[in-house]
Design a protein around this motif. Structure first.
Motif, mmCIF file in Angstrom:
data_model
loop_
_atom_site.group_PDB
_atom_site.id
_atom_site.type_symbol
_atom_site.label_atom_id
_atom_site.label_comp_id
_atom_site.label_asym_id
_atom_site.label_seq_id
_atom_site.Cartn_x
_atom_site.Cartn_y
_atom_site.Cartn_z
ATOM 1 N N UNK A 247 0.815 -1.216 0.000
ATOM 2 C CA UNK A 247 0.000 0.000 0.000
ATOM 3 C C UNK A 247 0.848 1.265 0.000
ATOM 4 N N UNK A 248 2.144 1.149 0.273
ATOM 5 C CA UNK A 248 3.020 2.321 0.267
ATOM 6 C C UNK A 248 3.311 2.695 -1.183
ATOM 7 N N UNK A 249 2.816 3.856 -1.627
ATOM 8 C CA UNK A 249 2.919 4.261 -3.025
ATOM 9 C C UNK A 249 4.006 5.298 -3.271
ATOM 10 N N UNK A 250 4.799 5.596 -2.257
ATOM 11 C CA UNK A 250 5.865 6.585 -2.406
ATOM 12 C C UNK A 250 6.990 5.985 -3.238
ATOM 13 N N UNK A 251 7.411 6.712 -4.282
ATOM 14 C CA UNK A 251 8.530 6.288 -5.120
ATOM 15 C C UNK A 251 9.733 7.168 -4.820
ATOM 16 N N UNK A 252 10.901 6.673 -5.187
ATOM 17 C CA UNK A 252 12.153 7.316 -4.782
ATOM 18 C C UNK A 252 12.335 8.696 -5.382
ATOM 19 N N UNK A 253 11.962 8.865 -6.654
ATOM 20 C CA UNK A 253 12.237 10.130 -7.338
ATOM 21 C C UNK A 253 11.212 10.370 -8.430
ATOM 22 N N UNK A 254 11.173 11.607 -8.905
ATOM 23 C CA UNK A 254 10.295 11.946 -10.019
ATOM 24 C C UNK A 254 10.710 11.187 -11.278
ATOM 25 N N UNK A 255 12.019 10.999 -11.458
ATOM 26 C CA UNK A 255 12.501 10.256 -12.623
ATOM 27 C C UNK A 255 11.973 8.828 -12.614
ATOM 28 N N UNK A 256 11.988 8.188 -11.438
ATOM 29 C CA UNK A 256 11.449 6.832 -11.333
ATOM 30 C C UNK A 256 9.945 6.807 -11.598
ATOM 31 N N UNK A 257 9.256 7.857 -11.160
ATOM 32 C CA UNK A 257 7.798 7.895 -11.275
ATOM 33 C C UNK A 257 7.329 7.990 -12.716
ATOM 34 N N UNK A 258 8.133 8.583 -13.596
ATOM 35 C CA UNK A 258 7.723 8.753 -14.997
ATOM 36 C C UNK A 258 8.506 7.850 -15.938
ATOM 37 N N UNK A 259 9.260 6.910 -15.394
ATOM 38 C CA UNK A 259 10.173 6.093 -16.202
ATOM 39 C C UNK A 259 9.461 5.250 -17.252
ATOM 40 N N UNK A 260 8.214 4.875 -16.997
ATOM 41 C CA UNK A 260 7.502 4.026 -17.957
ATOM 42 C C UNK A 260 6.532 4.806 -18.841
ATOM 43 N N UNK A 261 6.599 6.130 -18.816
ATOM 44 C CA UNK A 261 5.788 6.924 -19.744
ATOM 45 C C UNK A 261 6.528 6.952 -21.077
ATOM 46 N N UNK A 262 6.037 6.193 -22.036
ATOM 47 C CA UNK A 262 6.737 6.027 -23.296
ATOM 48 C C UNK A 262 6.271 6.985 -24.371
ATOM 49 N N UNK A 263 6.992 6.988 -25.474
ATOM 50 C CA UNK A 263 6.624 7.813 -26.624
ATOM 51 C C UNK A 263 5.212 7.463 -27.084
ATOM 52 N N UNK A 264 4.437 8.498 -27.407
ATOM 53 C CA UNK A 264 3.080 8.302 -27.901
ATOM 54 C C UNK A 264 2.028 8.142 -26.826
ATOM 55 N N UNK A 265 2.412 8.292 -25.558
ATOM 56 C CA UNK A 265 1.455 8.125 -24.462
ATOM 57 C C UNK A 265 0.443 9.265 -24.441
#
Length: 256
Positions: free
Chosen positions: A1-19
Motif C-alpha cells: 500500500x506504500x505508493x511513495x517512489x524514490x524520485x520523479x525520474x522513477x515515477x515517470x520512467x515508464x511513460x513512453x513515446x506516444x502516451x
C-alpha cells in the motif's frame, strides 16, 4: 500500500513515446512542475496531452512544447504561450479546443466510467457542427478538422454529445498526501487536479508535504488513494518554486 517512489525520474520512467497524458493545473497554479521536468529529462516525445492550458514558454508544459515533445493538445485556453501559437498555425501541433466546463466533465466522466454525456454547451456552434481546425497544413489550409457531433433534443432544448476522456497517465500536484495516495489540495490549486487524477489509468502525484496514513481527516481528502498509483515527495525547495503568469499589483497608497 506504500505508493511513495524514490524520485520523479522513477515515477515517470515508464511513460513512453506516444502516451496520452492528463496534466492538472490551471494556468501555472497547481501544476506538477517537477514531474514535467522529469519527463522532459527522460526524452519522452509524441505525447497527446489533456490539460486546461499549456503553461507558458519557459515553464510547465511549455517546456515540453518548446522541445516539440507534444504532438496533440486538448485544452480550453492557450493564450499565454507564443510558441504554442506558432506551432499550431504552422501545422506542427494538433489542437482540440474544448469549452472549459465540458473539458472538466469529460475528465470526470472518464474517471467515473461514463462513456459520454449530453450538454447544451456548444449547440449551434462549430463545437457541435464540426469544422474547427485541429491541425493546419503547411500552406495555411486546414489539414484536420473537428467532426460533427450527435445532437439530440431533451425537453425544450438541444444537447450535444461529448465523449469522456481517459488517459494512459495523469500527472498532478497536491498540497498534502499520505503513503496510500490520499490527497488534499490547497485553495485554487485544486482546480483540474482531482479530475485529471480520476481520468488517468496510472496517476502520479507530486506532493508538497507527506503525512502518515491516518493524519488526514477523511472529510478533508479531495482525492482518495484509489485513484493514485504513485506519490513523489517534493523537497522544500521544489515545493516553494511557484510562478505567476502575470503579476498585477496596485501601487501602495503612500507611493506618491
Amino acid at each position: 500500500m506504500d505508493k511513495v517512489v524514490h524520485s520523479a525520474a522513477d515515477a515517470v520512467a515508464d511513460i513512453g513515446d506516444g502516451a496520452t497524458l492528463a496534466v492538472g493545473g490551471f494556468g501555472l497554479c497547481g501544476i506538477p512542475s517537477v514531474l514535467i521536468r522529469a519527463l522532459l529529462a527522460r526524452g519522452t516525445t509524441d505525447l497527446s496531452v489533456v490539460s486546461n492550458n499549456c503553461g507558458v514558454d519557459d515553464w510547465g508544459l511549455g517546456l515540453l512544447l518548446r522541445e516539440k515533445r507534444i504532438r496533440r493538445m486538448t485544452s480550453s485556453y492557450v493564450g499565454e504561450n507564443k510558441e504554442f501559437e506558432r506551432q499550431y498555425l504552422a501545422g506542427e501541433l494538433e489542437v482540440e479546443l474544448t469549452p472549459q466546463g465540458t473539458l472538466a466533465e469529460r475528465l470526470r466522466a472518464g474517471g467515473a466510467g461514463i462513456a459520454g454525456f449530453f450538454t447544451r454547451t456548444g449547440v449551434g456552434t462549430q463545437v457541435a457542427e464540426g469544422g474547427l481546425p485541429w491541425r493546419y497544413a503547411a500552406d495555411g489550409g486546414v489539414a484536420v478538422a473537428s467532426p460533427a457531433k450527435e445532437v439530440r433534443t431533451f425537453g425544450d432544448h438541444e444537447y450535444v454529445l461529448e465523449e469522456a476522456i481517459t488517459c494512459d497517465f495523469a500527472l498532478i500536484r497536491a498540497w498534502k498526501g499520505d503513503r496510500q495516495g490520499n490527497l488534499v489540495f490547497r485553495d485554487s490549486a485544486r482546480n483540474f487536479n482531482p479530475l485529471c487524477a480520476m481520468s488517468g489509468r496510472i496517476t502520479v502525484a507530486e506532493v508538497e508535504e507527506l503525512v502518515e496514513v491516518g493524519d488526514l481527516p477523511p472529510n478533508d481528502v479531495h482525492v482518495p488513494g484509489i485513484f493514485v498509483q504513485r506519490v513523489v515527495v517534493l523537497t522544500p525547495e521544489q515545493a516553494a518554486e511557484k510562478r505567476i503568469e502575470r503579476r498585477t499589483v496596485r501601487p501602495r497608497p503612500d507611493a506618491a
